[in-house]
Design a protein around this motif. Structure first.
Motif, PDB file in Angstrom:
ATOM      1  N   UNK A 147       0.795  -1.225   0.000  1.00 59.60           N
ATOM      2  CA  UNK A 147       0.000   0.000   0.000  1.00 59.60           C
ATOM      3  C   UNK A 147       0.828   1.276   0.000  1.00 59.60           C
ATOM      4  N   UNK A 148       2.149   1.149  -0.202  1.00 61.59           N
ATOM      5  CA  UNK A 148       3.009   2.336  -0.232  1.00 61.59           C
ATOM      6  C   UNK A 148       2.507   3.292  -1.314  1.00 61.59           C
ATOM      7  N   UNK A 149       2.119   4.494  -0.905  1.00 56.88           N
ATOM      8  CA  UNK A 149       1.550   5.469  -1.828  1.00 56.88           C
ATOM      9  C   UNK A 149       2.599   6.323  -2.516  1.00 56.88           C
ATOM     10  N   UNK A 150       3.888   6.118  -2.156  1.00 63.10           N
ATOM     11  CA  UNK A 150       4.976   6.925  -2.708  1.00 63.10           C
ATOM     12  C   UNK A 150       5.864   6.106  -3.642  1.00 63.10           C
ATOM     13  N   UNK A 151       6.214   4.888  -3.220  1.00 57.61           N
ATOM     14  CA  UNK A 151       7.133   4.035  -3.961  1.00 57.61           C
ATOM     15  C   UNK A 151       6.478   2.689  -4.278  1.00 57.61           C
ATOM     16  N   UNK A 152       6.958   2.029  -5.326  1.00 55.16           N
ATOM     17  CA  UNK A 152       6.390   0.758  -5.778  1.00 55.16           C
ATOM     18  C   UNK A 152       7.096  -0.406  -5.070  1.00 55.16           C
ATOM     19  N   UNK A 153       6.342  -1.145  -4.267  1.00 54.83           N
ATOM     20  CA  UNK A 153       6.949  -2.237  -3.496  1.00 54.83           C
ATOM     21  C   UNK A 153       7.559  -3.291  -4.401  1.00 54.83           C
ATOM     22  N   UNK A 154       7.030  -3.452  -5.623  1.00 56.77           N
ATOM     23  CA  UNK A 154       7.556  -4.475  -6.537  1.00 56.77           C
ATOM     24  C   UNK A 154       8.991  -4.161  -6.953  1.00 56.77           C
ATOM     25  N   UNK A 155       9.308  -2.885  -7.091  1.00 56.13           N
ATOM     26  CA  UNK A 155      10.678  -2.500  -7.412  1.00 56.13           C
ATOM     27  C   UNK A 155      11.615  -2.804  -6.245  1.00 56.13           C
ATOM     28  N   UNK A 156      11.106  -2.636  -5.023  1.00 52.68           N
ATOM     29  CA  UNK A 156      11.906  -2.949  -3.843  1.00 52.68           C
ATOM     30  C   UNK A 156      12.253  -4.438  -3.811  1.00 52.68           C
ATOM     31  N   UNK A 157      11.250  -5.274  -4.034  1.00 51.96           N
ATOM     32  CA  UNK A 157      11.460  -6.723  -3.998  1.00 51.96           C
ATOM     33  C   UNK A 157      12.416  -7.151  -5.104  1.00 51.96           C
ATOM     34  N   UNK A 158      12.238  -6.580  -6.286  1.00 54.30           N
ATOM     35  CA  UNK A 158      13.099  -6.923  -7.421  1.00 54.30           C
ATOM     36  C   UNK A 158      14.550  -6.526  -7.174  1.00 54.30           C
ATOM     37  N   UNK A 159      14.755  -5.457  -6.397  1.00 55.77           N
ATOM     38  CA  UNK A 159      16.107  -4.966  -6.134  1.00 55.77           C
ATOM     39  C   UNK A 159      16.832  -5.761  -5.055  1.00 55.77           C
ATOM     40  N   UNK A 160      16.122  -6.681  -4.385  1.00 53.93           N
ATOM     41  CA  UNK A 160      16.720  -7.429  -3.272  1.00 53.93           C
ATOM     42  C   UNK A 160      16.589  -8.940  -3.463  1.00 53.93           C
ATOM     43  N   UNK A 161      17.036  -9.480  -4.592  1.00 57.95           N
ATOM     44  CA  UNK A 161      16.895 -10.919  -4.822  1.00 57.95           C
ATOM     45  C   UNK A 161      17.671 -11.734  -3.788  1.00 57.95           C
ATOM     46  N   UNK A 170      -1.137  -4.119   2.048  1.00 58.86           N
ATOM     47  CA  UNK A 170      -1.722  -2.850   2.471  1.00 58.86           C
ATOM     48  C   UNK A 170      -0.678  -1.974   3.132  1.00 58.86           C
ATOM     49  N   UNK A 171      -1.022  -1.379   4.262  1.00 65.83           N
ATOM     50  CA  UNK A 171      -0.172  -0.447   4.993  1.00 65.83           C
ATOM     51  C   UNK A 171       0.046   0.817   4.160  1.00 65.83           C
ATOM     52  N   UNK A 172       1.189   1.496   4.355  1.00 63.61           N
ATOM     53  CA  UNK A 172       1.451   2.759   3.684  1.00 63.61           C
ATOM     54  C   UNK A 172       2.958   3.001   3.658  1.00 63.61           C
ATOM     55  N   UNK A 173       3.361   4.137   3.087  1.00 65.47           N
ATOM     56  CA  UNK A 173       4.793   4.404   2.947  1.00 65.47           C
ATOM     57  C   UNK A 173       5.486   4.484   4.301  1.00 65.47           C
ATOM     58  N   UNK A 174       4.812   5.054   5.283  1.00 66.56           N
ATOM     59  CA  UNK A 174       5.413   5.194   6.599  1.00 66.56           C
ATOM     60  C   UNK A 174       5.370   3.935   7.448  1.00 66.56           C
ATOM     61  N   UNK A 175       4.707   2.879   6.960  1.00 64.63           N
ATOM     62  CA  UNK A 175       4.496   1.629   7.710  1.00 64.63           C
ATOM     63  C   UNK A 175       3.901   1.968   9.077  1.00 64.63           C
ATOM     64  N   UNK A 176       2.647   2.402   9.052  1.00 66.43           N
ATOM     65  CA  UNK A 176       1.980   2.899  10.262  1.00 66.43           C
ATOM     66  C   UNK A 176       1.987   1.895  11.404  1.00 66.43           C
ATOM     67  N   UNK A 177       1.977   0.607  11.070  1.00 64.74           N
ATOM     68  CA  UNK A 177       1.964  -0.434  12.095  1.00 64.74           C
ATOM     69  C   UNK A 177       3.365  -0.958  12.381  1.00 64.74           C
TER      70      UNK A 177
END
Length: 204
Positions: A147-161, A170-177
């Motif tokens: 649910x990150x509204x600023x950055x694409x989580x898929x790019x993060x996962x792809x960058x960390x094989x 869900x959640x958000x960019x700040x990881x509220x939980x």
């Protein structure tokens, strides 16, 4: 030492940084926590982080762990490769030289008022810090929110094989939980309720 690197326009007053510091104090290892106020210049921000690491090593603390959020996560990836240490990435920026191109000029800070000025040279400084491929991915723990509204989580996962990866639905960019994950983050970095824990503990 655990070095926390905050994100763009953020500060040591960010709620995630505060949670990490509070838990470490609760566990009696607060003296190992460091979180500098990072300069808007990426080159200077990384120099500040390097200075904090050198100071810790000069003080006899040879074990370093880094936690970076957003833009701080981008810095953390570069530093993790330089120092070969455990590195936690919280919704990290992957190509901030592109992301920040639309933020050139004066930008307000999230905490305490004031502002920073993003200059074109800062984009080149970010390019100079890019990491194309992480090595020894077992040293990395990525937390990415769909649910990150600023950055694409898929790019993060792809960058960390091959890294330890937790995808939050869900959640958000700040990881509220983030309070639900701070103990896992610290365990990966080598800390527990009794203080420091043996190397190799943490996320499998």
């Amino acid at each position: 030492m655990l070095l926390y690197l905050h994100g763009f326009r953020s500060s040591p007053q960010s709620f995630k940084a505060q949670l990490v510091q509070a838990r470490m104090r609760e566990w009696g290892v607060g003296r190992y926590y460091a979180c500098p106020t990072l300069n808007v210049s990426p080159a200077l921000a990384v120099a500040q982080a390097q200075a904090a690491i050198r100071a810790a090593q000069a003080g006899g603390d040879q074990e370093i762990a880094i936690v970076g959020s957003s833009l701080g996560g981008f810095y953390a990836r570069w530093l993790g490769e330089q120092h070969g240490c455990k590195t936690v990435l919280l919704n990290p920026a992957i190509h901030p030289w592109t992301d920040l191109a639309s933020y050139l000029g004066e930008q307000p800070l999230w905490h305490g008022g004031g502002s920073v000025t993003v200059e074109p040279r800062h984009l080149q400084e970010l390019l100079d810090l890019r990491v194309d491929t992480i090595t020894r991915p077992e040293r990395y723990y990525l937390i990415a929110a769909t649910g990150d509204e600023v950055l694409d989580y898929r790019e993060m996962v792809e960058a960390c094989p091959g890294a330890n990866i937790r995808v939050i639905e869900g959640s958000d960019h700040g990881i509220s939980e983030f309070a639900d994950y701070v103990d896992d983050v610290l365990a990966f970095c080598g800390y527990g309720p009794g203080g420091k824990v043996p190397d190799g503990a943490g996320v499998a």
